[in-house]
Design an enzyme around this catalytic site. Sequence first.
Site, PDB file in Angstrom:
ATOM      1  N   PRO A 246       0.785  -1.243   0.000  1.00 40.03           N
ATOM      2  CA  PRO A 246       0.000   0.000   0.000  1.00 40.03           C
ATOM      3  C   PRO A 246       0.816   1.292   0.000  1.00 40.03           C
ATOM      4  O   PRO A 246       0.773   2.083   0.939  1.00 40.03           O
ATOM      5  CB  PRO A 246      -0.825  -0.133   1.283  1.00 40.03           C
ATOM      6  CG  PRO A 246       0.075  -0.895   2.206  1.00 40.03           C
ATOM      7  CD  PRO A 246       0.804  -1.889   1.328  1.00 40.03           C
ATOM      8  N   CYS A 247       1.521   1.543  -1.102  1.00 37.10           N
ATOM      9  CA  CYS A 247       2.264   2.799  -1.201  1.00 37.10           C
ATOM     10  C   CYS A 247       1.318   3.998  -1.240  1.00 37.10           C
ATOM     11  O   CYS A 247       1.740   5.131  -0.966  1.00 37.10           O
ATOM     12  CB  CYS A 247       3.175   2.786  -2.418  1.00 37.10           C
ATOM     13  SG  CYS A 247       2.347   2.468  -3.995  1.00 37.10           S
ATOM     14  N   HIS A 248       0.033   3.753  -1.537  1.00 38.23           N
ATOM     15  CA  HIS A 248      -0.939   4.851  -1.541  1.00 38.23           C
ATOM     16  C   HIS A 248      -1.173   5.403  -0.143  1.00 38.23           C
ATOM     17  O   HIS A 248      -1.702   6.503   0.009  1.00 38.23           O
ATOM     18  CB  HIS A 248      -2.269   4.378  -2.137  1.00 38.23           C
ATOM     19  CG  HIS A 248      -2.871   3.223  -1.405  1.00 38.23           C
ATOM     20  ND1 HIS A 248      -2.549   1.906  -1.687  1.00 38.23           N
ATOM     21  CD2 HIS A 248      -3.776   3.163  -0.388  1.00 38.23           C
ATOM     22  CE1 HIS A 248      -3.227   1.105  -0.893  1.00 38.23           C
ATOM     23  NE2 HIS A 248      -3.984   1.834  -0.088  1.00 38.23           N
TER      24      HIS A 248
END
Length: 281
Positions: A246-248
């Site tokens: 989850p780089c978001h």
Amino acid sequence: MQTQEHINYKRIEQAIIYLKDNFAKQPSLEQVANHVHLSPSHFQRIFDNWVGISPKKFIQYISLNHAKTLLSEPEATLFDTTYQTGLSSSSRLHDMFVNIEGMTPAEYKNAGKNLQISYAFYNSIFGSIIIASTSKGICYIAFEDDQSQAIDNLQMRFANAHYTQQETDYHKQVLGVFQNDWSQVNKIKLHLKGTDFQLKVWEALLQIPMGRLSTYGQIAKEIGNPSASRAVGTAIGSNPIALLIPCHRVIQASGIFGGYRWGPSRKTAIIGWESAKTDHL
């Protein structure tokens, strides 16, 4: 063939772009609906079906103040790995159960020589995706509307691999997670090409709970290198596994969401959607 859910997301994406550009004006439901060429009632219904809350509530989740509130929480909360594994709702932090296996030095050096990679295209709640896997696990997930470009981008990562367009059990496990079916999540394996530093950063991203946010500086501290915020940002930008890693969930310390490899509007949509899901438990 696009699903109705995907078509609805494209409309929601247009609305999010409008909201981001006009947030200070606090546009009304009628104004947003008019921008995406829908009646207010139709737009309200689509929005509720997509995220489960009203557009007005969603605006709160993508606001600067909400982001700052999340970032002000104790750092231990961001990287708490003590969640029980028996949760059955959409709050299950599936990220904790994903296992990363880095490619061997030979595989890394030879750009995937002798690797057999299977890929296929799917629709998701956040748009069209390509999923690719080796015999050891998922090696690539990306949001792509252009299938030819998607294949080119995949092949650039593994220039010497052999490719077959076919679905695998690994793909099905990922799709299950995207559809809120967590029954197979502990079986998901990632087979990634990355430096030791990149793998450390990606592993740290997996510790950010759904519905929470972190910063580049906090990630740098988590991996024991507090002065490496810029390098962390570069590693996050090269994350090859959309959504699952989850780089978001990493934003600027100021609370501004910032850029995203697969589009800032999609990042905003995912953050708002996750906040809505976890806030309704």
